[in-house]
Design a protein around this motif. Structure first.
Motif, PDB file in Angstrom:
ATOM      1  N   CYS A   1       7.106  -3.374  -5.596  1.00 62.71           N
ATOM      2  CA  CYS A   1       6.668  -4.278  -4.521  1.00 62.71           C
ATOM      3  C   CYS A   1       7.528  -5.532  -4.497  1.00 62.71           C
ATOM      4  CB  CYS A   1       5.199  -4.661  -4.704  1.00 62.71           C
ATOM      5  SG  CYS A   1       4.032  -3.336  -4.314  1.00 62.71           S
ATOM      6  N   ARG A   2       7.881  -6.008  -5.686  1.00 65.29           N
ATOM      7  CA  ARG A   2       8.721  -7.205  -5.795  1.00 65.29           C
ATOM      8  C   ARG A   2      10.149  -6.925  -5.334  1.00 65.29           C
ATOM      9  NH1 ARG A   2       8.701 -12.526  -5.643  1.00 65.29           N
ATOM     10  NH2 ARG A   2       9.567 -13.633  -7.413  1.00 65.29           N
ATOM     11  N   LYS A   3      10.635  -5.699  -5.623  1.00 73.86           N
ATOM     12  CA  LYS A   3      12.010  -5.341  -5.307  1.00 73.86           C
ATOM     13  C   LYS A   3      12.199  -4.924  -3.856  1.00 73.86           C
ATOM     14  CE  LYS A   3      14.614  -5.678  -9.006  1.00 73.86           C
ATOM     15  NZ  LYS A   3      15.883  -6.440  -8.967  1.00 73.86           N
ATOM     16  N   LEU A   4      11.234  -4.184  -3.311  1.00 74.10           N
ATOM     17  CA  LEU A   4      11.440  -3.513  -2.025  1.00 74.10           C
ATOM     18  C   LEU A   4      10.768  -4.207  -0.848  1.00 74.10           C
ATOM     19  CD1 LEU A   4      10.912   0.192  -3.194  1.00 74.10           C
ATOM     20  CD2 LEU A   4      13.052  -1.084  -3.037  1.00 74.10           C
TER      21      LEU A   4
ATOM     22  N   ILE B   1       1.363  -9.895  -3.567  1.00 75.38           N
ATOM     23  CA  ILE B   1       1.425  -8.748  -4.474  1.00 75.38           C
ATOM     24  C   ILE B   1       0.254  -8.769  -5.446  1.00 75.38           C
ATOM     25  CG2 ILE B   1       2.782  -7.615  -6.281  1.00 75.38           C
ATOM     26  CD1 ILE B   1       5.298  -8.665  -4.885  1.00 75.38           C
ATOM     27  N   SER B   2      -0.024  -9.940  -5.996  1.00 72.45           N
ATOM     28  CA  SER B   2      -1.126 -10.038  -6.962  1.00 72.45           C
ATOM     29  C   SER B   2      -2.462  -9.694  -6.306  1.00 72.45           C
ATOM     30  CB  SER B   2      -1.182 -11.444  -7.568  1.00 72.45           C
ATOM     31  OG  SER B   2      -1.386 -12.426  -6.563  1.00 72.45           O
ATOM     32  N   GLU B   3      -2.628 -10.059  -5.034  1.00 70.22           N
ATOM     33  CA  GLU B   3      -3.864  -9.705  -4.323  1.00 70.22           C
ATOM     34  C   GLU B   3      -3.963  -8.192  -4.103  1.00 70.22           C
ATOM     35  OE1 GLU B   3      -4.454 -11.843  -0.705  1.00 70.22           O
ATOM     36  OE2 GLU B   3      -5.510 -13.465  -1.728  1.00 70.22           O
ATOM     37  N   SER B   4      -2.815  -7.562  -3.836  1.00 66.26           N
ATOM     38  CA  SER B   4      -2.822  -6.115  -3.602  1.00 66.26           C
ATOM     39  C   SER B   4      -3.263  -5.347  -4.838  1.00 66.26           C
ATOM     40  CB  SER B   4      -1.422  -5.646  -3.189  1.00 66.26           C
ATOM     41  OG  SER B   4      -1.034  -6.221  -1.968  1.00 66.26           O
ATOM     42  N   PHE B   5      -2.981  -5.920  -6.016  1.00 63.53           N
ATOM     43  CA  PHE B   5      -3.347  -5.248  -7.267  1.00 63.53           C
ATOM     44  C   PHE B   5      -4.578  -5.885  -7.927  1.00 63.53           C
ATOM     45  CE2 PHE B   5       0.149  -2.326  -7.964  1.00 63.53           C
ATOM     46  CZ  PHE B   5       1.120  -2.828  -7.108  1.00 63.53           C
ATOM     47  N   GLN B   6      -5.107  -6.934  -7.273  1.00 60.23           N
ATOM     48  CA  GLN B   6      -6.254  -7.673  -7.816  1.00 60.23           C
ATOM     49  C   GLN B   6      -5.956  -8.186  -9.228  1.00 60.23           C
ATOM     50  OE1 GLN B   6      -9.945  -5.448  -7.369  1.00 60.23           O
ATOM     51  NE2 GLN B   6      -9.349  -4.704  -5.329  1.00 60.23           N
ATOM     52  N   LYS B   7      -4.742  -8.745  -9.381  1.00 58.75           N
ATOM     53  CA  LYS B   7      -4.289  -9.306 -10.654  1.00 58.75           C
ATOM     54  C   LYS B   7      -3.844 -10.744 -10.437  1.00 58.75           C
ATOM     55  CE  LYS B   7      -4.765  -5.180 -12.394  1.00 58.75           C
ATOM     56  NZ  LYS B   7      -5.973  -4.841 -13.167  1.00 58.75           N
ATOM     57  N   THR B   8      -3.485 -11.416 -11.535  1.00 58.10           N
ATOM     58  CA  THR B   8      -2.995 -12.790 -11.437  1.00 58.10           C
ATOM     59  C   THR B   8      -1.486 -12.807 -11.229  1.00 58.10           C
ATOM     60  OG1 THR B   8      -2.597 -12.975 -13.819  1.00 58.10           O
ATOM     61  CG2 THR B   8      -4.813 -13.523 -13.024  1.00 58.10           C
TER      62      THR B   8
ATOM     63  N   SER C   1       0.827  -1.209   0.000  1.00 62.50           N
ATOM     64  CA  SER C   1       0.000   0.000   0.000  1.00 62.50           C
ATOM     65  C   SER C   1       0.861   1.260   0.000  1.00 62.50           C
ATOM     66  CB  SER C   1      -0.919  -0.005   1.226  1.00 62.50           C
ATOM     67  OG  SER C   1      -1.674   1.185   1.287  1.00 62.50           O
ATOM     68  N   GLU C   2       1.948   1.271   0.793  1.00 60.35           N
ATOM     69  CA  GLU C   2       2.841   2.434   0.818  1.00 60.35           C
ATOM     70  C   GLU C   2       3.458   2.679  -0.553  1.00 60.35           C
ATOM     71  OE1 GLU C   2       5.080   0.892   4.296  1.00 60.35           O
ATOM     72  OE2 GLU C   2       5.029   2.970   4.994  1.00 60.35           O
ATOM     73  N   ILE C   3       3.852   1.604  -1.213  1.00 57.98           N
ATOM     74  CA  ILE C   3       4.458   1.729  -2.539  1.00 57.98           C
ATOM     75  C   ILE C   3       3.431   2.228  -3.541  1.00 57.98           C
ATOM     76  CG2 ILE C   3       5.479   0.405  -4.446  1.00 57.98           C
ATOM     77  CD1 ILE C   3       6.814  -1.348  -2.285  1.00 57.98           C
ATOM     78  N   GLN C   4       2.222   1.677  -3.477  1.00 57.07           N
ATOM     79  CA  GLN C   4       1.167   2.125  -4.383  1.00 57.07           C
ATOM     80  C   GLN C   4       0.876   3.618  -4.189  1.00 57.07           C
ATOM     81  OE1 GLN C   4      -1.815  -0.716  -3.155  1.00 57.07           O
ATOM     82  NE2 GLN C   4      -1.544  -1.980  -4.983  1.00 57.07           N
ATOM     83  N   HIS C   5       0.808   4.048  -2.932  1.00 62.87           N
ATOM     84  CA  HIS C   5       0.568   5.471  -2.644  1.00 62.87           C
ATOM     85  C   HIS C   5       1.677   6.337  -3.215  1.00 62.87           C
ATOM     86  CE1 HIS C   5      -3.062   5.764  -0.258  1.00 62.87           C
ATOM     87  NE2 HIS C   5      -2.717   4.691   0.428  1.00 62.87           N
ATOM     88  N   ALA C   6       2.934   5.893  -3.049  1.00 57.10           N
ATOM     89  CA  ALA C   6       4.072   6.684  -3.534  1.00 57.10           C
ATOM     90  C   ALA C   6       4.015   6.825  -5.058  1.00 57.10           C
ATOM     91  CB  ALA C   6       5.377   6.033  -3.105  1.00 57.10           C
ATOM     92  N   VAL C   7       3.689   5.749  -5.749  1.00 57.24           N
ATOM     93  CA  VAL C   7       3.597   5.791  -7.211  1.00 57.24           C
ATOM     94  C   VAL C   7       2.425   6.677  -7.641  1.00 57.24           C
ATOM     95  CG1 VAL C   7       3.173   4.413  -9.293  1.00 57.24           C
ATOM     96  CG2 VAL C   7       4.711   3.541  -7.519  1.00 57.24           C
ATOM     97  N   CYS C   8       1.288   6.541  -6.963  1.00 57.93           N
ATOM     98  CA  CYS C   8       0.118   7.379  -7.285  1.00 57.93           C
ATOM     99  C   CYS C   8       0.421   8.862  -7.082  1.00 57.93           C
ATOM    100  CB  CYS C   8      -1.074   6.970  -6.426  1.00 57.93           C
ATOM    101  SG  CYS C   8      -1.834   5.409  -6.910  1.00 57.93           S
TER     102      CYS C   8
ATOM    103  N   LEU D   1      -2.129   9.789  -9.839  1.00 60.75           N
ATOM    104  CA  LEU D   1      -3.194   8.802 -10.015  1.00 60.75           C
ATOM    105  C   LEU D   1      -3.915   8.568  -8.693  1.00 60.75           C
ATOM    106  CD1 LEU D   1      -1.241   6.168 -12.171  1.00 60.75           C
ATOM    107  CD2 LEU D   1      -2.646   8.053 -12.977  1.00 60.75           C
ATOM    108  N   THR D   2      -4.965   7.764  -8.733  1.00 66.58           N
ATOM    109  CA  THR D   2      -5.690   7.377  -7.524  1.00 66.58           C
ATOM    110  C   THR D   2      -5.409   5.912  -7.218  1.00 66.58           C
ATOM    111  OG1 THR D   2      -7.691   6.623  -8.693  1.00 66.58           O
ATOM    112  CG2 THR D   2      -7.526   8.990  -8.159  1.00 66.58           C
ATOM    113  N   MET D   3      -5.698   5.521  -6.005  1.00 69.80           N
ATOM    114  CA  MET D   3      -5.480   4.114  -5.633  1.00 69.80           C
ATOM    115  C   MET D   3      -6.364   3.171  -6.456  1.00 69.80           C
ATOM    116  SD  MET D   3      -3.093   3.660  -3.400  1.00 69.80           S
ATOM    117  CE  MET D   3      -3.433   2.180  -2.440  1.00 69.80           C
ATOM    118  N   LYS D   4      -7.500   3.677  -6.935  1.00 65.04           N
ATOM    119  CA  LYS D   4      -8.360   2.831  -7.776  1.00 65.04           C
ATOM    120  C   LYS D   4      -7.662   2.443  -9.073  1.00 65.04           C
ATOM    121  CE  LYS D   4     -12.822   4.499  -6.063  1.00 65.04           C
ATOM    122  NZ  LYS D   4     -14.097   5.184  -6.407  1.00 65.04           N
ATOM    123  N   ASP D   5      -6.775   3.336  -9.565  1.00 64.59           N
ATOM    124  CA  ASP D   5      -6.044   3.041 -10.796  1.00 64.59           C
ATOM    125  C   ASP D   5      -5.108   1.842 -10.627  1.00 64.59           C
ATOM    126  OD1 ASP D   5      -7.157   5.161 -12.265  1.00 64.59           O
ATOM    127  OD2 ASP D   5      -5.732   6.576 -11.378  1.00 64.59           O
ATOM    128  N   MET D   6      -4.690   1.581  -9.386  1.00 64.40           N
ATOM    129  CA  MET D   6      -3.769   0.466  -9.131  1.00 64.40           C
ATOM    130  C   MET D   6      -4.457  -0.896  -9.305  1.00 64.40           C
ATOM    131  SD  MET D   6      -0.637   1.535  -8.342  1.00 64.40           S
ATOM    132  CE  MET D   6      -0.852   2.674  -9.717  1.00 64.40           C
TER     133      MET D   6
END
Length: 589
Positions: free
Chosen positions: A526-529, A537-544, A489-496, A501-506
């Motif tokens: 997320c994978r690196k840090l 990670i996939s759950e955090s982004f709702q991806k496979t 979540s911290e990484i997503q916020h930093a990128v947004c 962007l908004t967190m919904k974009d993630m």
């Protein structure tokens, strides 16, 4: 003869430029005219000082490359000049059959007369020459008000509404403003910035067509005169160290600092409500309480500072003793300035939300000032009803970020200046480089270092504090900096935050590059840090899993090839308190 050679050479150069430059970029070339060529110096005429700057910044290198392709020596020099009438006449007589690229009638710039007109032209010049970007002009230079130009002293005077804007303009933009004004025709001009509240006798008598008058002090909201006891009680809520004078401002907190100063000067009228958000320990509470101190010093109105947790305890106590509800409501509704720290704790507290909704409406409807802090912006506080989100966002929502190296070093130098000990720049730089997460940790490291140095001096030791000793003194703090685990979540916020962007974009299915690339970068980081698994990670982004793996591989390749992407990624990683060198490491990627 020399002019004929210059004209023919310029025709050939233009042909090459026409083929190598985009159509829009080539058009200004047609306004450049050949003046002379002697084998080692190619002189080209331009219409005015403004186009000269553009030519020197954008066309010197392409023209030089074109001349070399035509066989000119590598050491050939190019000079852009403002043609005199005789030069223009010579050029026309030398080759009557060849029409000069510059129109026979020079372009006449509109006459400038008022400071406002000169300032508007200067900003246009800064944009054209790329000496300052549009974002910088909108963010900083638009805060300067042109006041006057004194022809005797060649001084162009601006006013700034607060000390921060004045200092920032002086330190970062004075030279570029002077250069732009010189291009406007004000030779040997100097620039001075004064505070709007300063005595304006320094300025000349203003004409009706000049900018609006400098605003004077704004009357404070009317309120009953405070008693000494009530003033003592209000001050007791505030940390005496949390003042504007003790707050070190910089790029990471500049907007919030500027807004806080305006609110302190015009409570209830400037930025209401003021909502400040950012990570813990970076100065939100300090800035909020600084507003309270300044208001108590300068205006006869009431101030109340409270944490959301304290407000919750008050509310719970009222539930147990219902007769206290009247006092609770009076306490929060009858204040002129209400400051609530950590408002995110209001989330999920439905009863307190209802009370605060009514408190907010009462204060806002009476033009009373409301200030709030949070670790998240209003729209991202989960469990906060939309009617509160919309109200919290109605004024100014401003962010404080983790301080960059320069600001961290400035904070350390300022704090050290308040002590009797003296640390070397090497020691301060080491602390600023290695304690990056927040101001609180930074001050803790400095205080520990100063205490150690004091003990060392008292024991009779006179050796200078070295870096190896410093590592030993701060070893646990340094380990905490390295070992603090980041969340997805911290990484997503930093990128947004970086890309707007908004967190919904993630978690969205949007595949446009402006959203997909930052989302892929967030997965890669997320994978690196973090030690998170692919599943997490996939759950955090709702991806496979496959999507995350593909994004990480693609991003690693792109970072090696795209300089701008690597620079953006490095800045995000630094803001997260990590070393950017991890980006291109293949292990675990």
């Amino acid at each position: 003869m020399e002019n004929n050679v210059a004209i023919e050479l310029w025709k050939n150069v233009k042909e090459l430029l026409r083929g190598s430059l985009p159509k829009e970029a080539y058009q200004p070339v047609e306004k450049i005219s050949p003046v002379s060529f002697d084998g080692l110096l190619f002189r080209l005429g331009v219409e005015n000082a403004f186009t000269k700057i553009i030519a020197e910044n954008q066309y010197r290198v392409p023209i030089h490359d074109a001349l070399q392709k035509l066989g000119a020596p590598g050491e050939i020099a190019i000079e852009f000049v403002l043609p005199t009438e005789s030069e223009q006449k010579n050029t026309q007589e030398a080759s009557p059959a060849v029409s000069a690229p510059v129109s026979a009638q020079p372009v006449v710039q509109p006459a400038l007369s008022t400071p406002a007109e000169y300032w508007q032209r200067a900003k246009e010049i800064m944009l054209e020459t790329k000496s300052v970007g549009k974002e910088e002009i909108d963010r900083w230079l638009e805060l300067l008000v042109p006041v006057s130009f004194d022809e005797k002293t060649n001084c162009f005077l601006f006013s700034a509404e607060n000390q921060f804007v004045k200092d920032w303009s002086d330190n970062h933009y004075r030279k570029v403003i002077q250069e732009a004004l010189r291009v406007c025709g004000l030779s040997n001009v100097t620039v001075d910035v004064v505070l709007a509240k300063q005595d304006t006798t320094r300025t000349e008598v203003r004409r009706q067509d000049e900018p609006r008058p400098i605003p004077g002090p704004v009357a404070a909201p009317t309120a009953k005169k405070r008693s000494h006891a009530s003033l003592v009680e209000m001050r007791s809520q505030l940390n005496p160290e949390f003042t504007f004078e003790n707050f070190v401002s910089g790029p990471s907190n500049g907007w919030a600092y500027n807004a806080a100063g305006e609110v302190a000067r015009k409570p209830g009228k400037a930025y209401n409500p003021l909502f400040i958000y950012g990570p813990t320990g970076i100065g939100k509470t300090h800035l909020m309480q600084a507003i309270g101190h300044r208001i108590l010093e300068s205006q006869s109105i009431s101030v109340r500072y409270v944490t959301c947790e304290s407000m919750l305890n008050d509310y719970v106590d009222c539930i147990a003793h219902k007769e206290k509800f009247a006092d609770f409501r009076k306490r929060y509704r009858k204040t002129d300035v209400l400051m609530v720290d950590d408002i995110q704790f209001l989330a999920g507290k439905e009863g307190l939300q209802e009370e605060f909704f009514n408190i907010y409406n009462e204060l806002y409807g009476s033009n009373k000032q409301i200030i709030m802090t949070s670790d998240l912006p209003p729209k991202e506080i989960v469990g906060l009803p939309e009617r509160l989100v919309s109200r919290f966002s109605a004024g100014l929502v401003t962010q404080i970020e983790c301080p960059k190296f320069e600001t961290r070093l400035a904070i350390l130098r300022y704090k050290q200046s308040q002590s009797r000990e003296n640390l070397s720049d090497e020691v301060l730089t080491f602390i600023a480089n290695n304690i990056t997460t927040n101001v609180r940790a930074l001050e803790g490291a400095l205080n520990r270092t100063l205490s150690y140095l004091k003990l060392m001096r008292n024991s009779g030791e006179r050796e200078e504090l070295g870096i190896d000793q410093l590592r030993s003194i701060l070893h646990d703090l340094l380990e905490n900096e390295l070992q603090k685990e980041l969340s997805c979540s911290e990484i997503q916020h930093a990128v947004c935050d970086y890309y707007g962007l908004t967190m919904k974009d993630m978690t969205s299915e949007e595949r446009t590059r402006s959203i997909a690339e930052p989302r892929q970068l967030a997965m890669f980081l997320c994978r690196k840090l973090t030690p998170k698994s692919l599943h997490d990670i996939s759950e955090s982004f709702q991806k496979t899993h496959a999507t995350v793996l593909h994004s990480c591989k693609k991003m690693l390749n792109n970072l090696k090839l795209e300089k701008e992407l690597y620079q953006a990624s490095s800045e995000i990683v630094r803001k997260l308190g990590r070393d950017p060198s991890v980006l291109l490491q293949t292990q675990g990627g």
